[in-house]
Scaffold this motif. Structure first.
Motif, PDB file in Angstrom:
ATOM      1  N   UNK A   1       0.739  -1.047   0.034  1.00 14.79           N
ATOM      2  CA  UNK A   1       0.098  -0.053  -0.075  1.00 14.79           C
ATOM      3  C   UNK A   1       0.954   1.255   0.142  1.00 14.79           C
ATOM      4  N   UNK A   2       1.926   1.302   0.554  1.00 17.27           N
ATOM      5  CA  UNK A   2       2.894   2.197   0.520  1.00 17.27           C
ATOM      6  C   UNK A   2       3.890   2.482  -0.496  1.00 17.27           C
ATOM      7  N   UNK A   3       3.760   1.468  -1.547  1.00 17.00           N
ATOM      8  CA  UNK A   3       4.786   1.451  -2.747  1.00 17.00           C
ATOM      9  C   UNK A   3       4.458   2.788  -3.601  1.00 17.00           C
ATOM     10  N   UNK A   4       5.824   3.058  -4.294  1.00 13.52           N
ATOM     11  CA  UNK A   4       5.696   4.299  -5.417  1.00 13.52           C
ATOM     12  C   UNK A   4       4.522   4.088  -6.061  1.00 13.52           C
ATOM     13  N   UNK A   5       3.525   5.164  -6.318  1.00 17.73           N
ATOM     14  CA  UNK A   5       2.671   5.050  -7.292  1.00 17.73           C
ATOM     15  C   UNK A   5       2.734   4.247  -8.614  1.00 17.73           C
ATOM     16  N   UNK A   6       3.775   4.580  -9.308  1.00 16.00           N
ATOM     17  CA  UNK A   6       4.048   4.078 -10.890  1.00 16.00           C
ATOM     18  C   UNK A   6       4.247   2.338 -10.573  1.00 16.00           C
ATOM     19  N   UNK A   7       4.860   2.014  -9.511  1.00 17.28           N
ATOM     20  CA  UNK A   7       5.033   0.624  -9.306  1.00 17.28           C
ATOM     21  C   UNK A   7       3.766  -0.353  -9.383  1.00 17.28           C
ATOM     22  N   UNK A   8       2.761   0.438  -8.722  1.00 16.43           N
ATOM     23  CA  UNK A   8       1.465  -0.143  -8.689  1.00 16.43           C
ATOM     24  C   UNK A   8       0.755  -0.552  -9.887  1.00 16.43           C
ATOM     25  N   UNK A   9       1.262   0.291 -10.898  1.00 14.96           N
ATOM     26  CA  UNK A   9       0.693  -0.032 -12.285  1.00 14.96           C
ATOM     27  C   UNK A   9       1.043  -1.335 -12.733  1.00 14.96           C
ATOM     28  N   UNK A  10       2.000  -1.890 -12.371  1.00 16.04           N
ATOM     29  CA  UNK A  10       2.813  -2.908 -12.924  1.00 16.04           C
ATOM     30  C   UNK A  10       2.200  -4.349 -11.835  1.00 16.04           C
ATOM     31  N   UNK A  11       1.556  -4.266 -10.677  1.00 14.05           N
ATOM     32  CA  UNK A  11       1.242  -5.057  -9.958  1.00 14.05           C
ATOM     33  C   UNK A  11      -0.133  -5.953 -10.455  1.00 14.05           C
TER      34      UNK A  11
END
Length: 266
Positions: free
Chosen positions: A233-243
């Motif tokens: 939940x605390x990940x850098x926003x752009x990383x979440x796009x690949x999750x």
């Protein structure tokens, strides 16, 4: 979680993922990982940290159950204790050291070599202590050039130096983390995903059967190559796009929340 019944291995980043803000693995996370190991999952820890640092943060009980990937993949220890070491070429190391010296940024560079940290200035630790467990060993530029570097660290380096280094992306593996205040440089093709793939090959596991957990840019290659990826939940926003999915933060036992569901599903 039923669609994830094919998962056989779990890969965990440390900072911002398995570790909470106090740099501790919570009791819930510890129990979840030990349960997953007892249930037959293969476990990997993949971190930018050196071995000496990991050993102060991860219990021996858990370390005995995992394959460990250090320096973003430049140094690897499998579950049987066998190691692999990947170093930057001597020519590339010398060029980077000369670059920092020419631009009077000798307090912004350090080198990790076989679990020992070296630097050129006492100011390096004073300015960048949050990135180091202990003060580095201080050496001269000629001595630093002789080392076999698993990883070169550049702290708060100038834009001029950054531009020069980014031009060498074809020859080096370069990752920016910690709000881009830290540049981590490894040999070409060194990455967490390459290390995990090498270990999985030994275990006859497909990367499609691996689930990775992470929060920062040095986890991106894992997210792109593993079958499933979980962003904190605390990940850098752009990383979440690949999750494949997002869990709770590292302070809310986000890792355990997914691992517990995975164990129940299988």
């Amino acid at each position: 979680m039923n669609q994830l019944s094919s998962i056989k291995a779990l890969v965990f980043d440390l900072d911002g993922t398995l570790l909470n803000a106090q740099k501790i693995i919570s009791e819930r996370n510890q129990k979840a990982l030990m349960r997953s190991y007892q249930s037959g999952f293969k476990l990997f820890i993949a971190t930018a940290r050196p071995p000496r640092s990991v050993h102060t943060m991860v219990s021996k009980e858990l370390l005995d159950c995992v394959s460990a990937i250090y320096y973003n993949g430049a140094y690897v220890r499998d579950a049987n204790g066998k190691t692999m070491s990947f170093t930057i070429s001597r020519a590339d190391s010398e060029e980077l050291i000369d670059l920092m010296c020419v631009h009077n940024e000798t307090d912004s560079i350090s080198i990790e070599s076989e679990d020992i940290l070296y630097a050129l200035s006492d100011k390096t630790f004073a300015k960048n202590a949050k990135h180091m467990v202990l003060p580095p060993t201080i050496v001269t530029p000629p001595e630093l050039k002789k080392l076999l570097a698993n990883k070169i660290l550049l702290f708060h380096c100038s834009s001029i130096v950054k531009r020069h280094i980014m031009n060498d992306k074809k020859r080096l593996s370069i990752v920016e983390t910690d709000g881009k205040e830290l540049m981590q440089i490894m040999a070409q093709n060194v990455s967490k995903s390459h290390a995990v793939a090498a270990l999985c090959k030994k275990m006859n596991l497909s990367m499609d059967s691996v689930m990775s957990f992470g929060d920062d840019w040095n986890d991106l290659d894992l997210f792109k190559t593993c079958g499933y990826s979980v962003a904190m939940g605390n990940a850098v926003p752009d990383l979440k796009k690949y999750a494949s999915m997002t869990t709770a933060s590292n302070d809310e036992d986000g890792v355990a929340q997914i691992v517990e569901q995975l164990i129940e599903a299988q």
